[in-house]
Write a protein that holds these residues in place. Structure first.
Motif, PDB file in Angstrom:
ATOM      1  N   UNK A 240       6.047  -3.644   2.648  1.00 17.67           N
ATOM      2  CA  UNK A 240       4.689  -3.511   2.119  1.00 17.67           C
ATOM      3  C   UNK A 240       4.203  -2.070   2.104  1.00 17.67           C
ATOM      4  N   UNK A 241       5.049  -1.147   2.526  1.00 16.84           N
ATOM      5  CA  UNK A 241       4.637   0.257   2.574  1.00 16.84           C
ATOM      6  C   UNK A 241       5.457   1.098   1.589  1.00 16.84           C
ATOM      7  N   UNK A 242       4.745   1.790   0.716  1.00 17.94           N
ATOM      8  CA  UNK A 242       5.387   2.760  -0.179  1.00 17.94           C
ATOM      9  C   UNK A 242       5.034   4.159   0.307  1.00 17.94           C
ATOM     10  N   UNK A 243       6.051   4.968   0.450  1.00 16.04           N
ATOM     11  CA  UNK A 243       5.803   6.346   0.869  1.00 16.04           C
ATOM     12  C   UNK A 243       5.840   7.241  -0.371  1.00 16.04           C
TER      13      UNK A 243
ATOM     14  N   UNK B 111       9.682   1.513   0.743  1.00 15.48           N
ATOM     15  CA  UNK B 111       9.864   1.955  -0.638  1.00 15.48           C
ATOM     16  C   UNK B 111       9.512   3.439  -0.671  1.00 15.48           C
ATOM     17  N   UNK B 112      10.268   4.205  -1.452  1.00 15.42           N
ATOM     18  CA  UNK B 112       9.942   5.628  -1.553  1.00 15.42           C
ATOM     19  C   UNK B 112       9.649   5.974  -3.014  1.00 15.42           C
ATOM     20  N   UNK B 113       8.474   6.537  -3.238  1.00 13.82           N
ATOM     21  CA  UNK B 113       8.023   6.858  -4.598  1.00 13.82           C
ATOM     22  C   UNK B 113       7.900   8.364  -4.778  1.00 13.82           C
ATOM     23  N   UNK B 114       8.284   8.825  -5.962  1.00 13.68           N
ATOM     24  CA  UNK B 114       8.061  10.238  -6.264  1.00 13.68           C
ATOM     25  C   UNK B 114       6.707  10.396  -6.964  1.00 13.68           C
TER      26      UNK B 114
ATOM     27  N   UNK C 182      14.302   6.604   5.507  1.00 19.51           N
ATOM     28  CA  UNK C 182      13.146   5.715   5.264  1.00 19.51           C
ATOM     29  C   UNK C 182      13.592   4.495   4.464  1.00 19.51           C
ATOM     30  N   UNK C 183      14.425   4.727   3.464  1.00 21.82           N
ATOM     31  CA  UNK C 183      14.954   3.639   2.652  1.00 21.82           C
ATOM     32  C   UNK C 183      15.702   2.624   3.484  1.00 21.82           C
TER      33      UNK C 183
ATOM     34  N   UNK D 287       0.843  -1.196   0.000  1.00 19.45           N
ATOM     35  CA  UNK D 287       0.000   0.000   0.000  1.00 19.45           C
ATOM     36  C   UNK D 287       0.880   1.248   0.000  1.00 19.45           C
ATOM     37  N   UNK D 288       0.471   2.243  -0.793  1.00 21.13           N
ATOM     38  CA  UNK D 288       1.155   3.535  -0.778  1.00 21.13           C
ATOM     39  C   UNK D 288       0.349   4.516   0.045  1.00 21.13           C
TER      40      UNK D 288
END
Ligand code: C2E
Ligand code: MG
Ligand code: MG
Ligand code: MG
Length: 290
Positions: free
Chosen positions: A146-149, A176-179, A170-171, A115-116
């Motif tokens: 399981x977590x995308x920020x 996971x880090x998303x732009x 966070x990484x 989930x993001x």
């Protein structure tokens, strides 16, 4: 000077502004109550893996279901809460709801998808951001993988090096880090060069501008991302034509009304069944029994 038509248009315009101001005032004064009474809820929108057509994730989006105004959408409250600083409480609340939903879900389902959730640029003003997020995820025993920020590109304007450090942290913790909203900021490529993102979400303005030129821009973005080892997700996909094009050019993930609007979590399995969208199974047991 005013013709009848212009006159009524301007009355209408003023009423609109007045209404927007009224909602803003309401949102700011009722925010605490809205959280306590669960008027604020999390909706989830499916993310689809382009090649297989399976659901491979979802995005958590805030909804304010108000007893007086009915459904208030993020565009009517996010900005107001950012101005007052209340956005921090909202984002932590949404993240806690996500983790709470995960915890409930894993009791009766074997399969799970990442989930993001969205962070505001204002959240980075708080030195305890990472600690607060960590406390929540640990309380609910949700695996970091399981977590995308999602961080909107336009967040990278003020204290860029500070945000960059938080992203790295966070990484390191396994998120996971998303732009988010890629292509809408002032220095899309500069930010991509300087910070480690796992994925970029191409802003929906590029998808809705589906001209020959628009398509070339999307195609170049996808191939550039591949070269630097970053995945791409296209937002705002509404038609089969858009979906087919994105799949052809190798965009990995798709999100948009074509596959589903944001809905409450408990409706997701049903939605996928009716629309023939298989869910990619990551098994909870892989995360918990190991
Ligand atoms: P976003 O993070 O870029 O989220 C995507 C937005 O696009 C969502 O709007 C989603 O409903 C909408 N969308 C998805 N597919 C389509 C499509 O095919 N067509 C069209 N027209 N729209 C589509 P939403 O939920 O209204 O949220 C708007 C923005 O508000 C979000 O943009 C995000 O920036 C912000 N937001 C929402 N929830 C939160 C939250 O919990 N925290 C923070 N900080 N911001 C949030
Ligand atoms: Mg987002
Ligand atoms: Mg955004
Ligand atoms: Mg976006």
């Amino acid at each position: 000077y005013l013709s009848g038509k212009n006159y009524s248009t301007s009355i209408f315009f003023n009423k609109d502004i007045q209404h927007a101001a009224e909602v803003k005032e309401y949102v700011i004064t009722h925010f605490q109550e809205a959280m306590e009474k669960h008027w604020i809820q999390v909706y989830y929108q499916p993310v689809i893996h382009a090649i297989s057509g399976t659901m491979c994730g979802s995005e958590a989006l805030a909804r304010w279901n108000d007893p007086h105004y009915g459904m208030i959408m993020p565009n009517s409250f996010i900005g107001a809460l950012e101005e007052t600083g209340q956005i921090y409480d909202l984002d932590l609340y949404i993240f806690e709801e996500v983790c709470h939903d995960y915890d409930a879900y894993r009791r009766f389902e074997d399969d799970v998808v990442p989930v993001s959730f969205n962070l505001s640029r204002r959240d980075f003003d708080h030195s305890d951001l990472i600690e607060r997020i960590e406390n929540i995820i640990q309380h609910y025993h949700v695996p970091h993988e399981l977590i995308n920020i999602e961080i909107t590109e336009s967040a990278f304007v003020e204290d860029v090096s500070h945000i960059g450090k938080v992203v790295d942290h966070f990484h390191a913790l396994g998120y996971q880090v998303w732009m988010d909203d890629f292509g809408t900021g002032y220095s899309s490529l500069g930010i991509l060069k300087d910070f480690a993102f796992d994925e970029i979400k191409i802003d929906m303005s590029f998808i809705s501008n589906f001209t020959a030129k628009g398509k070339k821009i999307i195609e170049s973005t996808v191939s550039m991302a591949k070269k630097i080892g970053v995945q791409t997700l296209a937002e705002g996909v509404e038609t089969r034509e858009q979906f087919e094009f994105l799949r052809q050019i190798g965009c990995e993930k798709i999100q948009g009304y074509y596959f589903g609007k944001p809905i409450p979590g408990y409706k997701m399995s049903e939605h996928c069944k009716t629309h023939d969208i298989p869910i990619v199974s990551l098994n909870w047991k892989d995360y918990y029994d190991a």
